[in-house]
Design a protein around this motif. Structure first.
Motif, PDB file in Angstrom:
ATOM      1  N   ILE A 222      36.800  27.933  39.875  1.00  0.00           N
ATOM      2  CA  ILE A 222      36.001  26.843  40.425  1.00  0.00           C
ATOM      3  C   ILE A 222      36.941  25.654  40.595  1.00  0.00           C
ATOM      4  O   ILE A 222      37.525  25.174  39.619  1.00  0.00           O
ATOM      5  CB  ILE A 222      34.820  26.462  39.504  1.00  0.00           C
ATOM      6  CG1 ILE A 222      33.967  27.693  39.182  1.00  0.00           C
ATOM      7  CG2 ILE A 222      33.977  25.360  40.153  1.00  0.00           C
ATOM      8  CD1 ILE A 222      33.328  28.357  40.375  1.00  0.00           C
ATOM      9  N   LEU A 223      37.100  25.195  41.810  1.00  0.00           N
ATOM     10  CA  LEU A 223      38.131  24.199  42.109  1.00  0.00           C
ATOM     11  C   LEU A 223      37.943  22.899  41.323  1.00  0.00           C
ATOM     12  O   LEU A 223      38.915  22.311  40.851  1.00  0.00           O
ATOM     13  CB  LEU A 223      38.143  23.912  43.620  1.00  0.00           C
ATOM     14  CG  LEU A 223      39.344  23.141  44.152  1.00  0.00           C
ATOM     15  CD1 LEU A 223      40.647  23.873  43.857  1.00  0.00           C
ATOM     16  CD2 LEU A 223      39.203  22.895  45.654  1.00  0.00           C
ATOM     17  N   ARG A 224      36.698  22.464  41.160  1.00  0.00           N
ATOM     18  CA  ARG A 224      36.479  21.182  40.471  1.00  0.00           C
ATOM     19  C   ARG A 224      36.854  21.258  38.992  1.00  0.00           C
ATOM     20  O   ARG A 224      37.142  20.227  38.371  1.00  0.00           O
ATOM     21  CB  ARG A 224      35.019  20.747  40.615  1.00  0.00           C
ATOM     22  CG  ARG A 224      34.816  19.277  40.247  1.00  0.00           C
ATOM     23  CD  ARG A 224      33.519  18.734  40.809  1.00  0.00           C
ATOM     24  NE  ARG A 224      33.476  17.280  40.659  1.00  0.00           N
ATOM     25  CZ  ARG A 224      32.886  16.659  39.640  1.00  0.00           C
ATOM     26  NH1 ARG A 224      32.301  17.362  38.686  1.00  0.00           N
ATOM     27  NH2 ARG A 224      32.870  15.344  39.573  1.00  0.00           N
ATOM     28  N   GLU A 225      36.886  22.458  38.459  1.00  0.00           N
ATOM     29  CA  GLU A 225      37.272  22.605  37.059  1.00  0.00           C
ATOM     30  C   GLU A 225      38.769  22.359  36.859  1.00  0.00           C
ATOM     31  O   GLU A 225      39.194  21.972  35.775  1.00  0.00           O
ATOM     32  CB  GLU A 225      36.886  23.993  36.551  1.00  0.00           C
ATOM     33  CG  GLU A 225      35.370  24.174  36.428  1.00  0.00           C
ATOM     34  CD  GLU A 225      34.980  25.561  35.955  1.00  0.00           C
ATOM     35  OE1 GLU A 225      35.895  26.403  35.740  1.00  0.00           O
ATOM     36  OE2 GLU A 225      33.767  25.820  35.825  1.00  0.00           O
ATOM     37  N   ILE A 226      39.563  22.598  37.895  1.00  0.00           N
ATOM     38  CA  ILE A 226      41.001  22.323  37.780  1.00  0.00           C
ATOM     39  C   ILE A 226      41.384  21.006  38.450  1.00  0.00           C
ATOM     40  O   ILE A 226      42.480  20.491  38.250  1.00  0.00           O
ATOM     41  CB  ILE A 226      41.854  23.481  38.354  1.00  0.00           C
ATOM     42  CG1 ILE A 226      41.631  23.627  39.861  1.00  0.00           C
ATOM     43  CG2 ILE A 226      41.561  24.786  37.656  1.00  0.00           C
ATOM     44  CD1 ILE A 226      42.660  24.485  40.522  1.00  0.00           C
ATOM     45  N   CYS A 227      40.457  20.456  39.275  1.00  0.00           N
ATOM     46  CA  CYS A 227      40.689  19.153  39.920  1.00  0.00           C
ATOM     47  C   CYS A 227      39.403  18.341  39.781  1.00  0.00           C
ATOM     48  O   CYS A 227      38.628  18.191  40.725  1.00  0.00           O
ATOM     49  CB  CYS A 227      41.068  19.340  41.390  1.00  0.00           C
ATOM     50  SG  CYS A 227      41.544  17.808  42.226  1.00  0.00           S
ATOM     51  N   PRO A 228      39.138  17.812  38.579  1.00  0.00           N
ATOM     52  CA  PRO A 228      37.851  17.165  38.285  1.00  0.00           C
ATOM     53  C   PRO A 228      37.574  15.875  39.047  1.00  0.00           C
ATOM     54  O   PRO A 228      36.449  15.381  39.028  1.00  0.00           O
ATOM     55  CB  PRO A 228      37.924  16.899  36.770  1.00  0.00           C
ATOM     56  CG  PRO A 228      39.370  16.947  36.423  1.00  0.00           C
ATOM     57  CD  PRO A 228      40.016  17.880  37.393  1.00  0.00           C
TER      58      PRO A 228
END
Length: 444
Positions: A222-228
Motif C-alpha cells: 500500500i503506497l501510503r504506508e511507505i509514503c505517509p
C-alpha cells in the motif's frame, strides 16, 4: 529582507509565473469573483463573455473573420463549428492583431487525436488557466507553491528539452517519473523514490499510474504506508475505468481524482469533493451538439464543443474538441456536470453490419476478461479492416486459447459475431512522444 526572501521562496511557483509574464495575482482575483457570482450574475457573465470574445475576434482576427464569412447579426447557434483541421495552418495566420509569436504563450497539442497543431494563448488567458488549476487542486488541499508532486509523464529526450523540463519541474515542486519504460525493474526504482521522498500527491497519465498500482498489488504494498505524506492522486489524459479506480484506491490508500482537459483550452472537467465531474464554467463554455450541430439537452450524448471565453490571441469559439460526452440531467449553467465521457469521435469502430460503436467498448469488454488473474499488464486494440482487429498486450505469460475464446465470445455478445482477431504479445506498447497510451485506434 530575509523574511521577504523566504516568502518568495515559499511561493516559487507563483513567482515563476509572474516572472514569465503571466499575471497570476490578477487572474486569481478574477477567478474568485466569477466563482462567487450569484446564479443570475453568472448567467449574465456567460452571455457577456460569449458576445465579447466573438466580437473581439470578428474585429481583430482575419482567420476567424474568414471562417464566419460576411454574415451580420449572427446568432450564437449559427456560428461555425471550429475543428482541428481548421487549425492546421501556420499559427501566424491565426493570431489576432497585436499578438505575435513573442508575446503569447505557445504550445502544441499532443497529436493523440491524430490532428496535432500549434496554438497560442494570450498571457492573461494562460494565467487564468493556472488560476483554475490552482483552485481545483486546492479542493483537495494541494498547493502548487508548497505541495510536492510525483509526476508520471513523458519528457523530451533531447538534451536541451530534457534539461528545460527538469528545471520547470524544480520550479513547480515536481519529481518526474518518465513513463517510456515501465518495466518491473524501473517501477522498483520508482517505488524506491516513494520510500525516500515526501510526496504530497501523484499526477499523470492514467495508464502509467494504473500499471504502477498493479506492480504494487503484485507485491502486496500500500503506497501510503511507505509514503505517509501522500494526500491524493490525480489522473489525466486517458480513460479511467471504474475497476482501475478501485485498484488505485486500494493500492495507493488515497483519494483518486479524475480530470479531463486539453492543453489548448484549460481543465475542462475536474472531479469535485462530492465525486462529481464538474465542468469548468468559469473560463470555458461547454455545449453538447448532435451531428447537425444542434444543441442537445442535458442527458443526451453528443459532440463536446467548447468556447474559450478569455483567449484573445487565438480563437477557440465553438471548438469541436473531438470527444463525445453527456452532461448530467442535474447540471445547471453555473455548475454543469459531465455525466460520461464516451470517447473520441475518431475512435469509433465501424463494423461489417454497419453498426458504429465507440472503440473503447472493445477495450472495456476485453479488459473485463483478460485482467481477471492480473497476468496482462496493459493492452491496446487496433482496427485494421472492417472485420479485423489486432490486440497487442504486455503480460507475464501468453494468453491461453481459453482466454482468447472468452474474449471473442464476449465481443460477439456485446458487439457482433464473426469478427477476426490477432493477438500479439509485446515487451512494451507503443506510446505517443509524450508518453500517452492510445487504447483504441482505427486505421480505416
Amino acid at each position: 529582507m530575509v523574511k521577504i526572501y523566504l516568502q518568495k521562496m515559499l511561493s516559487l511557483f507563483d513567482l515563476s509565473l509572474k516572472l514569465n509574464g503571466f499575471p497570476i495575482k490578477k487572474a486569481k482575483a478574477e477567478l474568485e469573483s466569477i466563482v462567487n457570482l450569484s446564479t443570475e450574475e453568472h448567467a449574465k457573465f456567460i452571455q457577456d463573455k460569449k458576445r465579447e470574445i466573438v466580437d473581439f475576434h470578428l474585429q481583430n482576427n482575419s482567420f476567424y473573420q474568414e471562417l464566419v464569412g460576411n454574415k451580420t447579426n449572427i446568432k450564437w447557434e449559427d456560428l461555425p463549428i471550429l475543428n482541428k483541421q481548421n487549425l492546421q495552418k501556420p499559427l501566424v495566420e491565426r493570431l489576432s492583431k497585436g499578438y505575435t509569436l513573442k508575446n503569447v504563450y505557445l504550445n502544441k497539442t499532443s497529436g493523440s487525436s491524430g490532428t496535432p497543431f500549434v496554438f497560442a494563448k494570450d498571457k492573461y488567458s494562460h494565467a487564468l488557466t493556472w488560476a483554475s488549476n490552482i483552485m481545483r487542486f486546492g479542493w483537495f488541499n494541494i498547493d502548487f507553491n508548497h505541495s510536492y508532486q510525483a509526476r508520471f509523464y513523458g519528457i523530451p529526450m533531447d538534451f536541451i528539452g530534457y534539461q528545460k523540463e527538469r528545471f520547470k519541474d524544480f520550479l513547480s515542486r515536481r519529481f518526474r517519473f518518465p513513463v517510456f519504460d515501465l518495466s518491473d525493474e524501473v517501477l522498483e526504482k520508482f517505488l524506491g523514490k516513494f520510500k525516500t521522498k515526501k510526496f504530497d500527491y501523484i499526477n499523470g497519465y492514467t495508464s502509467s499510474i494504473v500499471l504502477f498500482a498493479k506492480f504494487l498489488e503484485k507485491r502486496n504494498i500500500i503506497l501510503r504506508e511507505i509514503c505517509p505524506t501522500l494526500k491524493a492522486c490525480f489522473v489525466t489524459s486517458e480513460m479511467l475505468f471504474e475497476s482501475d479506480k478501485i485498484l488505485l484506491e486500494k493500492q495507493f490508500g488515497i483519494p483518486i481524482i479524475n480530470e479531463y482537459g486539453a492543453s489548448e483550452l484549460d481543465l475542462i472537467a475536474f472531479e469535485n469533493t462530492k465525486g462529481e465531474w464538474q465542468i469548468n464554467a468559469e473560463t470555458l463554455f461547454v455545449e453538447i451538439l448532435d451531428e447537425n450541430n444542434q444543441i442537445l439537452p442535458y442527458g443526451k450524448e453528443g459532440r463536446i464543443v467548447i468556447t474559450s471565453l478569455f483567449n484573445k490571441a487565438n480563437p477557440f469559439i465553438r471548438y469541436d474538441i473531438g470527444d463525445i460526452g453527456i452532461l448530467d440531467e442535474k447540471s445547471t449553467p453555473q455548475k454543469p456536470i459531465l455525466k460520461k465521457l464516451v470517447g473520441r469521435t475518431n475512435d469509433i469502430a465501424i463494423l461489417p453490419s454497419g453498426k458504429k460503436s465507440p472503440g473503447l467498448t472493445f477495450y472495456y469488454v476485453t479488459k473485463s476478461i483478460i485482467e481477471d488473474d492480473g497476468n496482462v499488464k496493459e493492452f491496446i486494440i487496433k482496427q485494421t479492416k472492417l472485420d479485423s482487429f489486432e490486440i497487442e498486450y504486455v503480460s507475464e505469460n501468453e494468453l491461453t486459447a481459453e482466454q482468447i475464446h472468452k474474449i471473442k465470445e464476449a465481443i460477439a455478445l456485446y458487439l457482433e459475431p464473426n469478427l477476426s482477431f490477432i493477438f500479439t504479445r509485446k515487451n512494451v506498447l507503443e506510446r505517443t512522444n509524450r508518453g500517452k497510451l492510445k487504447q483504441f485506434k482505427s486505421y480505416l
